[in-house]
Design an enzyme around this catalytic site. Sequence first.
Site, PDB file in Angstrom:
ATOM      1  N   CYS A 102       0.334   1.521   0.110  1.00  0.00           N
ATOM      2  CA  CYS A 102       0.180   2.978   0.137  1.00  0.00           C
ATOM      3  C   CYS A 102       1.513   3.671   0.424  1.00  0.00           C
ATOM      4  O   CYS A 102       2.069   3.523   1.514  1.00  0.00           O
ATOM      5  CB  CYS A 102      -0.868   3.346   1.187  1.00  0.00           C
ATOM      6  SG  CYS A 102      -0.995   5.104   1.522  1.00  0.00           S
ATOM      7  N   CYS A 105       1.373   6.259   3.308  1.00  0.00           N
ATOM      8  CA  CYS A 105       1.262   5.540   4.583  1.00  0.00           C
ATOM      9  C   CYS A 105       2.641   5.111   5.067  1.00  0.00           C
ATOM     10  O   CYS A 105       2.969   5.222   6.252  1.00  0.00           O
ATOM     11  CB  CYS A 105       0.363   4.311   4.440  1.00  0.00           C
ATOM     12  SG  CYS A 105      -1.332   4.683   3.984  1.00  0.00           S
TER      13      CYS A 105
END
Length: 178
Positions: A102, A105
Amino acid sequence: MGSRLLRSIGRGYSHSQRRFLYPCSAATHYSLLKFALSSSSSPASWEPKPLFTSPANIRFFTASPGSSKIVVVNSDSEFSNLLSKAQEDKGLAVAYFTAVWCGPCRTIAPLVDNLSTSYPNVTFMKLDIDQENLSNTLRNSGVSSVPTFHFYKNGAKVADLIGADPGHLKEIIGNLSD
C-alpha cells in the site's frame, strides 16, 4: 505507453533476461525506457543500470530503527491482549491497519512513528492485513481499505479514520489522548 514498450522489448528475451524487466524499481524502468527511446543499439546488448548509485540516495518511508513505539501485532490473541492492557490502563489504543504493498500506508508510516513517540501513553498497534493469523480480527473490525485507523478507549471503539489524512489523524489522537 511505457508499459507496452517495456513488454514489447521483453518479448524477445529469455526468462532469465526478462527478470531485469519485471518486477524492478521505477528507476530501472525509467532507465530502460530512456534507453529504448534514445539508443540505436539493440536491447539485447543493454545491461540495466540503476538510476540511484548509492543507498544514501534512496528515501525509504520508515522512521529510523528504534525510534518507533509501535507494537507489530501478529495474531488475534496479541491484538486482544494489547486491547485489554490498554483498557486496564484506561488509555487510548490506536490500531493501524496497513499492507506492505500500500503506497499511502508507506507515506503515512513516518507520521505514525512520530506520533507513537510523541504520545507515550497511547498504545499504537500495527496490523498487516495480509497476515493469516489476524483473520478473526480483520473480519470483526470490518476493514475494507488501507490505511485504516481504529481508536479504542476503555476497550470500545470510539472513532475510526480511513485513508492517509495526516491532519485528521493528528487531530483525533490529540483529542482522544487527553
